[in-house]
Structure formats: structure tokens, C-alpha cells
Design a protein around this motif. Structure first.
Motif, mmCIF file in Angstrom:
data_model
loop_
_atom_site.group_PDB
_atom_site.id
_atom_site.type_symbol
_atom_site.label_atom_id
_atom_site.label_comp_id
_atom_site.label_asym_id
_atom_site.label_seq_id
_atom_site.Cartn_x
_atom_site.Cartn_y
_atom_site.Cartn_z
ATOM 1 N N SER A 68 3.772 -9.546 -2.353
ATOM 2 C CA SER A 68 2.494 -8.884 -2.110
ATOM 3 C C SER A 68 2.661 -7.633 -1.263
ATOM 4 O O SER A 68 3.594 -7.515 -0.459
ATOM 5 N N SER A 69 1.731 -6.713 -1.469
ATOM 6 C CA SER A 69 1.700 -5.472 -0.707
ATOM 7 C C SER A 69 0.281 -5.263 -0.205
ATOM 8 O O SER A 69 -0.688 -5.522 -0.921
ATOM 9 N N VAL A 70 0.143 -4.809 1.017
ATOM 10 C CA VAL A 70 -1.156 -4.503 1.596
ATOM 11 C C VAL A 70 -1.300 -2.991 1.683
ATOM 12 O O VAL A 70 -0.436 -2.313 2.243
ATOM 13 N N GLN A 71 -2.387 -2.471 1.102
ATOM 14 C CA GLN A 71 -2.565 -1.016 1.100
ATOM 15 C C GLN A 71 -3.563 -0.588 2.176
ATOM 16 O O GLN A 71 -4.616 -1.203 2.344
ATOM 17 N N ILE A 72 -3.208 0.486 2.879
ATOM 18 C CA ILE A 72 -4.087 1.020 3.922
ATOM 19 C C ILE A 72 -4.471 2.460 3.601
ATOM 20 O O ILE A 72 -3.800 3.152 2.844
ATOM 21 N N VAL A 73 -5.585 2.869 4.206
ATOM 22 C CA VAL A 73 -6.047 4.253 4.133
ATOM 23 C C VAL A 73 -6.134 4.784 5.555
ATOM 24 O O VAL A 73 -6.719 4.139 6.432
ATOM 25 N N ALA A 74 -5.538 5.952 5.783
ATOM 26 C CA ALA A 74 -5.579 6.564 7.109
ATOM 27 C C ALA A 74 -5.644 8.078 6.955
ATOM 28 O O ALA A 74 -5.108 8.640 5.992
ATOM 29 N N SER A 75 -6.278 8.739 7.919
ATOM 30 C CA SER A 75 -6.428 10.190 7.857
ATOM 31 C C SER A 75 -5.263 10.926 8.498
ATOM 32 O O SER A 75 -5.069 12.122 8.254
ATOM 33 N N GLY A 76 -4.503 10.230 9.352
ATOM 34 C CA GLY A 76 -3.400 10.887 10.045
ATOM 35 C C GLY A 76 -3.830 11.634 11.281
ATOM 36 O O GLY A 76 -3.008 12.309 11.926
ATOM 37 N N ARG A 77 -5.096 11.526 11.641
ATOM 38 C CA ARG A 77 -5.600 12.258 12.805
ATOM 39 C C ARG A 77 -5.487 11.436 14.090
ATOM 40 O O ARG A 77 -5.490 12.007 15.184
ATOM 41 N N ASN A 78 -5.427 10.111 13.958
ATOM 42 C CA ASN A 78 -5.379 9.253 15.131
ATOM 43 C C ASN A 78 -4.338 8.147 14.929
ATOM 44 O O ASN A 78 -4.649 7.089 14.379
ATOM 45 N N PRO A 79 -3.112 8.371 15.375
ATOM 46 C CA PRO A 79 -2.055 7.366 15.205
ATOM 47 C C PRO A 79 -2.403 6.018 15.841
ATOM 48 O O PRO A 79 -1.922 4.979 15.379
ATOM 49 N N ASP A 80 -3.242 6.043 16.885
ATOM 50 C CA ASP A 80 -3.577 4.786 17.557
ATOM 51 C C ASP A 80 -4.361 3.853 16.645
ATOM 52 O O ASP A 80 -4.222 2.626 16.737
ATOM 53 N N HIS A 81 -5.184 4.420 15.737
ATOM 54 C CA HIS A 81 -5.901 3.589 14.776
ATOM 55 C C HIS A 81 -4.910 2.839 13.883
ATOM 56 O O HIS A 81 -5.097 1.659 13.579
ATOM 57 N N ILE A 82 -3.879 3.553 13.444
ATOM 58 C CA ILE A 82 -2.861 2.934 12.585
ATOM 59 C C ILE A 82 -2.137 1.831 13.352
ATOM 60 O O ILE A 82 -1.935 0.726 12.841
ATOM 61 N N LYS A 83 -1.734 2.122 14.582
ATOM 62 C CA LYS A 83 -1.013 1.130 15.380
ATOM 63 C C LYS A 83 -1.846 -0.130 15.577
ATOM 64 O O LYS A 83 -1.349 -1.251 15.407
ATOM 65 N N LYS A 84 -3.121 0.035 15.937
ATOM 66 C CA LYS A 84 -3.977 -1.131 16.155
ATOM 67 C C LYS A 84 -4.164 -1.941 14.877
ATOM 68 O O LYS A 84 -4.146 -3.174 14.886
ATOM 69 N N ALA A 85 -4.342 -1.233 13.766
ATOM 70 C CA ALA A 85 -4.512 -1.924 12.484
ATOM 71 C C ALA A 85 -3.248 -2.681 12.105
ATOM 72 O O ALA A 85 -3.308 -3.824 11.643
ATOM 73 N N LEU A 86 -2.095 -2.059 12.294
ATOM 74 C CA LEU A 86 -0.833 -2.712 11.930
ATOM 75 C C LEU A 86 -0.514 -3.869 12.866
ATOM 76 O O LEU A 86 0.119 -4.848 12.454
ATOM 77 N N ASP A 87 -0.941 -3.769 14.114
ATOM 78 C CA ASP A 87 -0.765 -4.900 15.030
ATOM 79 C C ASP A 87 -1.494 -6.130 14.484
ATOM 80 O O ASP A 87 -0.985 -7.253 14.559
ATOM 81 N N PHE A 88 -2.676 -5.908 13.956
ATOM 82 C CA PHE A 88 -3.436 -7.020 13.372
ATOM 83 C C PHE A 88 -2.808 -7.491 12.064
ATOM 84 O O PHE A 88 -2.631 -8.697 11.842
ATOM 85 N N LEU A 89 -2.458 -6.559 11.184
ATOM 86 C CA LEU A 89 -1.903 -6.922 9.884
ATOM 87 C C LEU A 89 -0.573 -7.658 10.018
ATOM 88 O O LEU A 89 -0.211 -8.453 9.141
ATOM 89 N N SER A 90 0.142 -7.415 11.100
ATOM 90 C CA SER A 90 1.457 -8.050 11.265
ATOM 91 C C SER A 90 1.361 -9.561 11.428
ATOM 92 O O SER A 90 2.370 -10.265 11.333
#
Length: 349
Positions: A68-90
Motif C-alpha cells: 500500500s501507498s499513502v498519498q499526500i498533498v502539500a503546497s511546500g510553503r510550510n514544512p512543519d505541516h508536512i512533518k506533523k502529518a508524517l508524524d501521525f501517518l508513521s
């Protein structure tokens, strides 16, 4: 087969279609066989960072639907949003993190992600935001990272320049839909550009667009030399499309003739699919296991499955108006739906 470091049972991947590939429908497709990997519909990192629970319904059963693969959408403007989301997805066990870099849907574009990342290159030759997304995902993801994108925003050749930089970022593989963002789903997928990208990169390429049976799969493979093929819209009307392609792969490899499948589903097959989907929902969480969702799911799946059968528009119109779970079950599983086809002077399949 191997897609980078990931072992897949086949070279066929289920596309991440928003509002379509629910856990129950993904399960139905997987039950038919032939799928090498599934990809969840896109998850917006900004939303997950603010409210992680919003992602849970889309991830339900993901640990059983593997690879399985999990797909995300991000704007690249706020790396902290990505980090927080990946912390949860992990906290979930999946195999690949996929970045959506090409979706043309208005709400995705408005978020700054998806096809919006390619618009930057169209305007000023910049992929800074796209690179920010990739680099941040590479830094914080607990699994390998891939990217799904298109040929460009308006120019089909943009990807030839963009893809070289993406490969240098360290992504595991690149999934390429053979249209531009502005095309949406109009026209035909450009196999030639996919082939050129494949020739200039060392990472695996997954071809996507206009694959709906064995012949179109073979055309994609032969004309692009891609490593794997992603299928989306064709699976909506035929959950067994992966199985049928895989069966023909096996037959051709043995020197046998191509297997010819019926153009339409018969009523028994349609009902079997619907019962399997309905039963799976009944064993899901309360987010999905509601009469409201069951009615919506039965309606849309039935409409997809009868598409193409002569006279289906009349039946589709009737199904679309049913709002009660018992009424729609009685109609689909009873004689009424067959009688409506017969009244349309259609030969019973």
C-alpha cells in the motif's frame, strides 16, 4: 516485480481517486486479484496537521490492503505541516509515501498542491515548492517516497526538465500521467513523452492514463517501456480489470491466446460485487458503517457497474433517486432491476 526497493506481486497499481477509492471499494478490487499495490486517495497535510483524526477514515484497513501507498498533498510553503502529518501517518504500517504533484481538481489547486506545483514551472521555471515538498518528505517519512505528477501545467515537454531534478531528490519512483494539468482528462495520454522521461531517468517509471484492458495496458508498456502501470477510472466500472489484465499476462507468457472477456457484467456478477462491498462496510467503523453511506455506495457502484449495458441510462436515472437502504437493496437484488432492463427492450444478459 520490484519497483525500486518495493516488492510487488504484479506491475499493476490502483490509482488514488478522490471520493472513489474508499476502503470498501479498494477491498472489492483487491478481492478480484491482479493488483500489485493500492494507493489511498490524497490526504491534505495541512488538514492532518491541524486535525489528525480527519485522515483516519481513509487509512482504515490500509494495513491489511498491502502492498500500500499513502498519498499526500502539500503546497511546500510550510514544512512543519508536512512533518506533523508524517508524524501521525508513521503510526500506520504502509509501504510507500506518495506525493501528489499533478491533480487538476480545483480544490487541490487552490490548496497550492497537486497541479499547482507544476504551475510554478509554467510561470517562472521554478519547482522550488515541489522540491520543498519532496525534500521534507524524504527527511521525515518512515517509508520510501514516490511522486505522481503530469507532463506539465500546459506544456507537455516541461516534465523532461523537471523529472531530472526530481530524480536527484532521491524519490523511489515516478508515476507519470500522460496529460498536462490544463488538459484534465481531455484528449489522449501522451506515451511518447512518458517514453522520453523513462529513457533519461534511472529510477522506475509508472505509466498512467487511458489503460482499461489488456490491449491498452500492452500499448502503454510497449510504447513507453514503463516499469509498471497505474489504472484508475477503468476500475470504477470493472473491479476485475486488474485480474483480467494479469490473467492475460500469464496466458500470453505461456504462448496461449489472449482471453476475451464479456463487454458487460451480468446481473449475478454485479450483485456479487455489491454484496461483497456491503458486507465489508458492515465490518467497518461507524464512519463508513451507516445507512447513509451504504445507500450512496450501492447507488454509485451499481451505476458504474451497469454502465454500457444497452438501456442503462433509464435504470441509472431510477437508481439515482433511491434514498432508502431497504428500497435500494430490494431493487438491486430483486427482479425489478431486470424487469426495467427488459422493458427497455434489452436482452437479458
Amino acid at each position: 516485480m520490484k519497483l525500486g526497493s518495493i516488492d510487488l506481486p504484479t506491475d499493476l497499481i490502483l490509482a488514488p481517486m478522490m471520493d472513489t477509492m474508499t476502503p470498501s471499494f479498494r477491498n472489492l478490487i483487491m478481492q478480484q486479484g491482479g493488483v500489485g499495490m493500492i494507493v489511498t486517495p490524497m490526504i491534505f497535510v495541512q488538514q492532518v496537521a491541524a486535525a489528525p483524526k480527519t485522515a483516519i477514515p481513509h487509512l482504515e484497513h490500509i494495513e491489511k490492503q498491502k502492498p500500500s501507498s499513502v498519498q499526500i498533498v502539500a503546497s511546500g510553503r510550510n514544512p512543519d505541516h508536512i512533518k506533523k502529518a508524517l508524524d501521525f501517518l508513521s503510526s500506520y504500517n504502509f509501504d510507500v509515501l506518495d506525493i501528489n504533484g499533478g491533480c487538476p481538481a480545483p480544490h487541490t489547486m487552490k490548496s497550492g498542491g497537486g497541479g499547482g506545483l507544476l504551475r510554478d514551472f509554467h510561470r517562472d521555471k521554478s519547482i522550488t515548492r515541489l522540491q520543498n515538498v519532496v525534500e521534507t518528505c524524504m527527511k521525515y517519512s518512515h517509508v520510501p517516497v514516490s511522486l505522481k505528477t503530469r507532463l506539465g501545467y500546459e506544456n507537455e515537454t516541461d516534465i523532461l526538465e523537471i523529472s531530472k531534478k526530481l530524480e536527484d531528490s532521491g524519490i523511489l519512483f515516478l508515476t507519470l500521467h500522460g496529460r498536462t494539468v490544463s488538459q484534465k482528462y481531455r484528449g489522449t495520454a501522451n506515451h511518447e513523452i512518458i517514453r522520453q522521461v523513462k529513457e533519461q531517468l534511472n529510477i522506475p517509471i509508472v505509466g498512467n492514463g487511458d489503460v482499461y484492458d489488456y490491449q491498452s495496458y500492452k500499448k502503454m508498456k510497449d510504447q513507453t517501456n514503463c516499469d509498471a502501470v497505474m489504472i484508475g477510472r477503468a476500475a470504477m466500472s470493472d473491479p476485475a480489470v486488474f485480474s483480467k489484465i494479469w490473467q492475460n499476462q500469464q496466458a500470453i507468457s505461456k504462448g496461449e491466446d489472449e482471453i476475451m472477456f464479456p463487454d458487460y457484467h451480468d446481473f449475478d456478477t454485479i450483485r456479487q460485487y455489491l454484496r461483497m462491498d456491503d458486507e465489508f462496510i458492515s465490518n467497518s467503523s461507524r464512519f463508513w458503517n451507516t445507512d447513509r453511506f451504504k445507500v450512496a455506495e450501492l447507488r454509485r457502484l451499481t451505476i458504474w457497474f451497469i454502465k454500457g449495458i444497452p438501456g442503462y441510462k433509464r435504470v441509472r436515472e431510477k437508481i439515482s433517486k433511491i434514498m432508502d437502504i431497504n428500497e435500494i437493496r430490494d431493487y438491486i437484488y430483486g427482479q425489478a432491476i431486470e424487469d426495467d432492463f427488459k422493458q427497455g427492450q434489452i436482452t437479458h444478459l
